[in-house]
Write a protein that holds these residues in place. Structure first.
Motif, PDB file in Angstrom:
ATOM      1  N   LYS A  58      28.277   8.006  -6.080  1.00 35.07           N
ATOM      2  CA  LYS A  58      28.322   8.455  -7.477  1.00 35.07           C
ATOM      3  C   LYS A  58      29.236   7.581  -8.312  1.00 35.07           C
ATOM      4  N   GLY A  59      29.197   7.820  -9.624  1.00 36.12           N
ATOM      5  CA  GLY A  59      30.095   7.119 -10.541  1.00 36.12           C
ATOM      6  C   GLY A  59      29.867   5.615 -10.525  1.00 36.12           C
ATOM      7  N   ASP A  60      30.934   4.898 -10.853  1.00 36.76           N
ATOM      8  CA  ASP A  60      30.822   3.439 -10.938  1.00 36.76           C
ATOM      9  C   ASP A  60      30.448   2.828  -9.590  1.00 36.76           C
ATOM     10  N   ILE A  61      30.926   3.429  -8.513  1.00 37.09           N
ATOM     11  CA  ILE A  61      30.583   2.902  -7.186  1.00 37.09           C
ATOM     12  C   ILE A  61      29.076   3.011  -6.945  1.00 37.09           C
ATOM     13  N   GLY A  62      28.523   4.127  -7.354  1.00 31.26           N
ATOM     14  CA  GLY A  62      27.077   4.304  -7.215  1.00 31.26           C
ATOM     15  C   GLY A  62      26.305   3.237  -7.977  1.00 31.26           C
ATOM     16  N   LYS A  92       0.833  -1.202   0.000  1.00 37.55           N
ATOM     17  CA  LYS A  92       0.000   0.000   0.000  1.00 37.55           C
ATOM     18  C   LYS A  92       0.866   1.249   0.000  1.00 37.55           C
ATOM     19  N   PRO A  93       0.462   2.219  -0.810  1.00 32.02           N
ATOM     20  CA  PRO A  93       1.222   3.474  -0.815  1.00 32.02           C
ATOM     21  C   PRO A  93       1.057   4.201   0.517  1.00 32.02           C
ATOM     22  N   GLY A  94       1.934   5.132   0.745  1.00 30.24           N
ATOM     23  CA  GLY A  94       1.813   5.941   1.940  1.00 30.24           C
ATOM     24  C   GLY A  94       2.645   5.432   3.100  1.00 30.24           C
ATOM     25  N   LYS A  95       3.214   4.247   2.935  1.00 29.87           N
ATOM     26  CA  LYS A  95       4.059   3.702   3.985  1.00 29.87           C
ATOM     27  C   LYS A  95       5.353   4.520   4.023  1.00 29.87           C
ATOM     28  N   LYS A  96       5.657   5.086   5.166  1.00 26.67           N
ATOM     29  CA  LYS A  96       6.860   5.905   5.256  1.00 26.67           C
ATOM     30  C   LYS A  96       8.063   5.041   5.626  1.00 26.67           C
ATOM     31  N   PRO A  97       9.159   5.219   4.913  1.00 30.27           N
ATOM     32  CA  PRO A  97      10.352   4.473   5.296  1.00 30.27           C
ATOM     33  C   PRO A  97      10.738   4.844   6.726  1.00 30.27           C
ATOM     34  N   SER A  98      10.995   3.832   7.531  1.00 28.54           N
ATOM     35  CA  SER A  98      11.305   4.102   8.933  1.00 28.54           C
ATOM     36  C   SER A  98      12.781   3.884   9.203  1.00 28.54           C
ATOM     37  N   LYS A  99      13.494   3.384   8.202  1.00 32.88           N
ATOM     38  CA  LYS A  99      14.895   3.040   8.407  1.00 32.88           C
ATOM     39  C   LYS A  99      15.806   4.129   7.845  1.00 32.88           C
ATOM     40  N   GLN A 100      17.069   3.934   8.106  1.00 28.70           N
ATOM     41  CA  GLN A 100      18.093   4.874   7.681  1.00 28.70           C
ATOM     42  C   GLN A 100      18.076   5.099   6.172  1.00 28.70           C
ATOM     43  N   ALA A 101      18.173   6.352   5.751  1.00 26.48           N
ATOM     44  CA  ALA A 101      18.291   6.649   4.323  1.00 26.48           C
ATOM     45  C   ALA A 101      19.690   6.255   3.842  1.00 26.48           C
ATOM     46  N   VAL A 102      19.760   5.797   2.615  1.00 25.47           N
ATOM     47  CA  VAL A 102      21.006   5.212   2.108  1.00 25.47           C
ATOM     48  C   VAL A 102      21.393   5.855   0.774  1.00 25.47           C
ATOM     49  N   PRO A 103      22.401   6.722   0.760  1.00 24.48           N
ATOM     50  CA  PRO A 103      22.894   7.249  -0.521  1.00 24.48           C
ATOM     51  C   PRO A 103      23.762   6.206  -1.216  1.00 24.48           C
ATOM     52  N   LYS A 119      15.167   4.372   2.669  1.00 28.59           N
ATOM     53  CA  LYS A 119      15.034   5.233   1.494  1.00 28.59           C
ATOM     54  C   LYS A 119      16.352   5.207   0.748  1.00 28.59           C
ATOM     55  N   ILE A 120      16.302   4.801  -0.505  1.00 24.21           N
ATOM     56  CA  ILE A 120      17.504   4.740  -1.323  1.00 24.21           C
ATOM     57  C   ILE A 120      17.663   6.069  -2.042  1.00 24.21           C
ATOM     58  N   ILE A 121      18.813   6.697  -1.874  1.00 18.71           N
ATOM     59  CA  ILE A 121      19.051   8.003  -2.486  1.00 18.71           C
ATOM     60  C   ILE A 121      19.981   7.824  -3.673  1.00 18.71           C
ATOM     61  N   ALA A 122      19.424   8.036  -4.852  1.00 17.75           N
ATOM     62  CA  ALA A 122      20.148   7.713  -6.082  1.00 17.75           C
ATOM     63  C   ALA A 122      20.489   8.963  -6.881  1.00 17.75           C
ATOM     64  N   ASN A 123      20.401  10.133  -6.239  1.00 18.50           N
ATOM     65  CA  ASN A 123      20.510  11.364  -7.026  1.00 18.50           C
ATOM     66  C   ASN A 123      21.933  11.686  -7.497  1.00 18.50           C
TER      67      ASN A 123
END
Lengths: 266, 241
Positions: free
Chosen positions: B65-69, B51-62, B232-236
């Motif tokens: 960048k680059g090949d490592i990203g 269901k949508p609306g579920k908020k991530p409760s765990k640590q955000a994860v960047p 939350k996966i941070i892929a920016n």
């Protein structure tokens, strides 16, 4: 193509997507749109643009890879076209449906690669004359088991061949992506043909698979590799060597592939 | 670098698939609706998705960048798949045949290998162990498990296909290539045991008229995977070309 143009094309208002009933409709429309994208052909304007890049230094290499791929697709395409048109060879029903699907993809790959080569100003190689008996070694069109064995060898070779060429395409993103998109289709084929033969869909160690003649060992050399990117994978996972080797497909060089394919070129 | 110019359908497809909610709906329509248990419209599609609306409760994860990203992006997906098949193997669905047990054990082994390898290859740059939410999967149900497996495998194939061009290193591109074809073998096998259509192993829902499999951008893939990942996966910072 931006998403809002897509929505406009199908008269979907973004705010409508929030209500369930219209979302249902939107699913249908967007799904259909995805299909229409997938089934579009390469527009002429794009082809003209690519010709301009044909002078870039890496393009001869790209064309070389594309013609190499085309040669393999010719081989696979003709093999399956002959197979599905040989009366009494492929059992009707499931098996025939599978091979008609594989045949269609290989023929599509031939047409696609031909277009791409031309779009880069290259000349598609001519189709070789094939001898699928390899000088009398095989009898695939009279013996379904042999037909399956060669299909397995061709598909597993195809996967390894594309993989071995990917690095040469790294400066030409669109071609690289397309090659990867073909590569995974070959892998789907390989899995299915292997499973039709009662094997696992993946390659354990460098095993050629039950019933496959030892002559086909060249198709599976180095598939027992346990070192990836300098990491001895046995030291970082509890999974044993069989699982590790199954988890990575290995490349073949162009020369290795041509040696295998050359058996079937008259 | 030359702009992609070979196939507008391909590049426009990628643009189309850059992540946002409506793109995800399209993805859902194509991929989720084809899982075989969804025969009559969208209620089922919505049912299978968390269901949508579920908020991530765990640590955000960047991801970095680059090949490592890109490797961390792959590591995210392999963590997800490994966690899923570990659950499947630990909780076999009712009526799981011996053949299917062997298959699930193999898939579990391969995904664990991919996960462990990527973690080792990334070393200190590896993201943390992620937390997953499989509440939308009924592990006692063959249909639910196989539909999810099919979605994950097809998504994995499209993810690696779409991210190959983002690598700078040809060596890493090759390693990704070694993995993606195994994911494609998995996808075909799952489709073959699950779908009644004998052509589904490389079905027209995933292979286009040029004979090409799908290629998705990281944004697209991560949006599709997000309901299953508590972090939350941070892929920016990932490369975009």
């Amino acid at each position: 193509m931006k998403i809002f143009e897509v929505l406009n094309k199908y008269d979907i208002k973004p705010e409508e997507l929030d209500s369930f009933t219209t979302r249902r409709e939107a699913f249908k429309k967007l799904t259909n749109f995805g299909k229409s994208i997938a089934f579009a052909t390469i527009p002429a304007g794009v082809l003209a643009a690519s010709t301009q890049s044909a002078s870039a230094a890496h393009i001869p290499t790209v064309l070389d890879v594309l013609n190499f791929a085309l040669t393999l697709e010719y081989l696979e395409g003709e093999y399956y076209t002959k197979g599905i048109n040989t009366p009494g060879l492929i059992p009707a029903g499931k098996d025939m449906a599978i091979f008609k699907t594989i045949e269609k993809h290989e023929v599509d790959h031939v047409a696609f690669l031909t277009k791409v080569i031309k779009s880069y100003g290259g000349t598609p190689v001519a189709k070789p004359t094939f001898d699928f008996t390899a000088g009398g070694m095989f009898n695939p069109f009279n013996n379904y088991e042999e037909f399956l064995i060669l299909a397995q060898a061709f598909e597993d070779t195809g996967v390894r061949a594309y993989k071995g060429q990917a690095g040469k395409l790294i400066d030409e993103n669109s071609v690289l992506t397309a090659a990867l998109q073909i590569h995974s289709v070959e892998a789907r084929h390989a899995s299915e043909v292997r499973r039709l033969r009662g094997l696992k869909g993946w390659i354990t160690q460098a095993n050629i698979g039950a019933g496959v003649p030892a002559a086909a060992q060249a198709v599976y050399i180095r598939e027992d590799n346990l070192i990836q990117g300098g990491v001895d994978v046995t030291t970082v996972t509890p999974i044993g060597p069989d699982g590790i080797t199954e988890a990575f497909d290995e490349p073949l060089t162009k020369e290795e592939v041509l040696t295998i394919a050359g058996l079937f070129i008259a | 670098m030359l702009k992609p110019n070979l196939s507008e359908e391909m590049t426009s497809g990628l643009d189309l698939q850059r992540g946002n909610r409506r793109n995800f709906l399209k993805f859902s329509g194509v991929a989720i609706a084809s899982t075989g248990i969804l025969l009559s419209g969208c209620q089922e599609v919505l049912d299978i998705l968390p269901k949508p609306g579920k908020k991530p409760s765990k640590q955000a994860v960047p991801l970095g960048k680059g090949d490592i990203g890109i490797l961390n992006y792959a590591y995210t997906l392999e963590q997800l798949e490994a966690a899923f098949y570990l659950m499947v193997v630990a909780n076999p669905y009712s009526g799981m045949s011996q053949t299917e047990k062997v298959l699930m054990e193999d898939l579990k082994n391969h995904e664990v290998v991919h996960r462990d390898f990527l973690k080792a290859a990334l070393g200190k740059d590896a993201i943390i162990d992620l937390s997953f939410d499989f509440s939308s999967v009924d592990f006692s149900s063959r249909a639910s498990v196989l539909a999810t497996a099919k979605t994950f495998e097809d998504l994995g194939v499209a993810a690696y296909n779409g991210s190959g061009q983002l690598f700078v290193s040809a060596d890493l591109l090759l390693i990704a290539g070694k993995i993606v074809s195994v994911e494609a073998r998995h996808a075909a096998a799952i489709r073959s045991i699950f779908d009644s259509d004998p052509t589904s192993f490389a079905g027209s829902d995933v292979i286009d008229s040029n004979g090409l499999d799908r290629a998705f951008t990281p944004d697209m893939v991560l949006e599709a995977a997000a309901p299953f990942i508590k972090n939350k996966i941070i892929a920016n910072q990932l490369p975009t070309s």
